[in-house]
Motif scaffolding. Structure first.
Motif, short mmCIF file in Angstrom:
data_model
loop_
_atom_site.label_atom_id
_atom_site.label_comp_id
_atom_site.label_asym_id
_atom_site.label_seq_id
_atom_site.Cartn_x
_atom_site.Cartn_y
_atom_site.Cartn_z
N ALA A 120 0.82 -1.21 0.00
CA ALA A 120 0.00 0.00 0.00
C ALA A 120 0.85 1.26 0.00
N ILE A 121 1.90 1.28 0.84
CA ILE A 121 2.76 2.45 0.96
C ILE A 121 4.19 1.98 0.73
N ASN A 122 4.70 2.26 -0.44
CA ASN A 122 6.01 1.78 -0.83
C ASN A 122 7.01 2.94 -0.77
N LEU A 123 7.81 2.94 0.29
CA LEU A 123 8.80 4.01 0.48
C LEU A 123 10.21 3.48 0.24
N SER A 124 10.33 2.48 -0.60
CA SER A 124 11.63 1.93 -0.92
C SER A 124 12.51 3.02 -1.54
N ASN A 125 13.71 3.19 -0.95
CA ASN A 125 14.69 4.15 -1.45
C ASN A 125 14.18 5.59 -1.42
N CYS A 126 13.24 5.89 -0.52
CA CYS A 126 12.71 7.25 -0.39
C CYS A 126 13.27 7.93 0.86
N LEU A 127 13.37 9.23 0.81
CA LEU A 127 13.82 10.03 1.93
C LEU A 127 12.83 11.16 2.19
N TRP A 128 12.62 11.47 3.46
CA TRP A 128 11.83 12.63 3.89
C TRP A 128 10.43 12.62 3.28
N LEU A 159 9.58 -0.05 3.99
CA LEU A 159 10.68 0.90 4.16
C LEU A 159 11.97 0.12 3.94
N THR A 160 12.41 0.02 2.70
CA THR A 160 13.53 -0.85 2.36
C THR A 160 14.50 -0.12 1.43
N ASN A 161 15.67 -0.73 1.27
CA ASN A 161 16.65 -0.22 0.29
C ASN A 161 16.98 1.25 0.51
N ASN A 162 17.54 1.53 1.69
CA ASN A 162 18.02 2.87 2.02
C ASN A 162 16.89 3.89 2.23
N LEU A 203 10.89 -2.84 7.75
CA LEU A 203 12.05 -1.97 7.63
C LEU A 203 13.27 -2.86 7.41
N SER A 204 13.93 -2.72 6.26
CA SER A 204 15.05 -3.60 5.98
C SER A 204 16.00 -2.96 4.97
N SER A 205 17.18 -3.57 4.85
CA SER A 205 18.16 -3.20 3.83
C SER A 205 18.61 -1.74 3.95
N ILE A 225 5.25 -5.33 12.97
CA ILE A 225 6.37 -4.53 12.48
C ILE A 225 7.63 -5.39 12.55
N GLY A 226 8.37 -5.45 11.46
CA GLY A 226 9.61 -6.21 11.43
C GLY A 226 10.77 -5.34 10.99
N ILE A 227 11.89 -5.43 11.74
CA ILE A 227 13.10 -4.68 11.40
C ILE A 227 14.25 -5.66 11.23
N LYS A 228 15.00 -5.54 10.12
CA LYS A 228 16.08 -6.49 9.87
C LYS A 228 17.08 -5.92 8.87
N ASP A 229 18.13 -6.69 8.61
CA ASP A 229 19.09 -6.42 7.53
C ASP A 229 19.72 -5.04 7.62
#
Length: 226
Positions: free
Chosen positions: A99-107, A124-127, A149-151, A175-179
């Protein structure tokens, strides 16, 4: 002299961002050929991807949206991009993969949305860095982690949300946090009905802050692994 010049540049940059920030609107009754104003809103959230710039706000009006939020660009420290419910209204995102893809997004700020019956609520992945997800209502995600939240995702904030899973479905975490994702803040959330952990910290999830959350009816409140 050098210091004064630097401060002047910072002031000019901040003023420029503030002056040119804009507010847009989207509604199921709108039209993507409209200008995105409150009286002539866009119809789809994806229409905003060709327009939103740092500092802009997209107000999402009441209704159901079967599309993801995937910002086309990032905001900045002084000018985040905000996706927010219109005051007093409850927009719903449903029937999508993420639904909310913030991959490689900032701010990026996500505020006051309802998400239900999707594969993943938030990615929330890939930086992904310095994003905020707050005041949202999440109901039923089929992926292992509803919010992931990963990578190398750092300094994100998950604040004051309600997360409800289905305890009869195996393999669900809130909520999962890893990598190697670090320095994230998980605070003020209510997490219910996870068949696995309400919150999980898997390998290389160091220096995260988890505080003042309410967890109940989960198989495990907090899972950590070395």
């Amino acid at each position: 002299m050098t210091v004064r010049f630097s401060l002047l540049l910072i002031h000019i940059f901040c003023s420029f961002s503030s002056v040119y920030a804009a507010v847009y609107y989207v509604s199921p009754d709108g039209n993507d050929n409209f200008p995105g104003t409150i009286s002539s809103p866009w119809k789809t959230i994806s229409r905003s991807s060709t327009t939103l710039q740092p500092g802009d706000i997209l107000y999402i009006r009441e209704g159901t949206y079967q599309e993801e939020i995937f910002p086309p660009c990032s905001g900045t420290f002084n000018a985040p991009i905000t996706y927010k419910n219109y005051p007093g209204e409850t927009p719903v995102i449903t029937n999508v993969t993420t639904a909310i893809n913030l991959s490689n997004c900032l701010w990026i700020i996500i505020d006051g949305l309802r998400v239900e019956d999707v594969e993943r609520w938030v990615s929330l992945t890939n930086n992904s860095t310095h994003n905020i997800v707050k005041n949202c209502y999440f109901n039923h995600a089929s992926a292992w982690q509803g919010i992931l939240l990963s990578s190398y995702s750092y300094y994100n904030q998950i604040l004051n949300n309600t997360l409800i899973q289905n305890p009869s479905e195996p393999g669900e975490e809130g909520i999962g946090i890893k990598d190697d994702s670090k320095y994230n803040l998980i605070e003020g959330n209510t997490i219910q009905g996870c068949s696995q952990a309400g919150i999980s910290l898997r390998p290389m999830a160091d220096y995260n802050i988890i505080r003042n959350n309410t967890l109940f009816d989960n198989s495990c409140l907090l899972y950590t692994s070395p």
